[in-house]
Design a protein around this motif. Sequence first.
Motif, short mmCIF file in Angstrom:
data_model
loop_
_atom_site.label_atom_id
_atom_site.label_comp_id
_atom_site.label_asym_id
_atom_site.label_seq_id
_atom_site.Cartn_x
_atom_site.Cartn_y
_atom_site.Cartn_z
N SER A 45 -0.13 -1.32 -4.09
CA SER A 45 1.06 -1.54 -4.92
C SER A 45 2.15 -0.53 -4.63
O SER A 45 3.33 -0.87 -4.54
N ILE A 46 1.76 0.73 -4.49
CA ILE A 46 2.77 1.80 -4.35
C ILE A 46 3.03 2.20 -2.90
O ILE A 46 3.88 3.04 -2.65
N HIS A 93 10.77 0.26 0.82
CA HIS A 93 10.61 0.12 -0.64
C HIS A 93 10.90 -1.29 -1.13
O HIS A 93 10.46 -1.69 -2.19
N ALA A 96 8.01 -3.49 -2.11
CA ALA A 96 7.37 -3.35 -3.43
C ALA A 96 7.62 -4.56 -4.32
O ALA A 96 6.87 -4.81 -5.25
N ILE A 100 3.83 -4.95 -5.60
CA ILE A 100 3.53 -4.57 -6.99
C ILE A 100 2.95 -5.75 -7.78
O ILE A 100 1.90 -5.61 -8.40
#
Length: 200
Positions: A45-46, A93, A96, A100
């Motif tokens: 997720s991160i 990013h 995500a 996520i």
Amino acid sequence: MGDIFSLVIITALLFFGPALSAIAIRRSLSIPWQLVLLAVCVFYSIFPILLTLGGTGLAERFACEAGGRGIVIYKCPGTPWLGDVITFMTFAHWGAIFTIPSGVVGFVGLLISLILKRNRLRTGVNTPERPTATFYRSRRRKVVAGVCAAIAQRWGLSLLGVRVAIVVLSVVITGIGLPIYLWVWLAFPLEPSPEPTQVG
């Protein structure tokens, strides 16, 4: 072709977390293995955010400068390839958006599976030694994992046709068949071996 590739990547990113939880549930994995998969879901997720933080850290360390019109492109003195790597990392990013939700769904599925497994162990409910899946990989006609033979047998299809379709999906449509094949391999058990007949 580029649109198909993007669609496959997005599908794979969204499918990863639920696929992990499905493997844990279908295989009835032990608690330590489920905890490992839980940690993998959290890290997955991160990961794009960690990648972006790592990219900005590398840019500072190697004195790379951000430039470009509209899109930030890093240029590093002496190592032009590093600028491309850092540029990719700083835009990671955006991934995500897909990782996520996928990780959260996988995390929730694994958490439910873990709670059910713990309750079964605590209450002493005996689980059968043989898996009780509704779909088994074929033991008799397998070449690699018995997935194609099981699909052909389950839906009455030609075994050769299923194998050709998997290869075509894996090669022509940018590798969509291979991840599905691997998931079925991991998620579903091999069919039980026949009980030995007792004579006498």
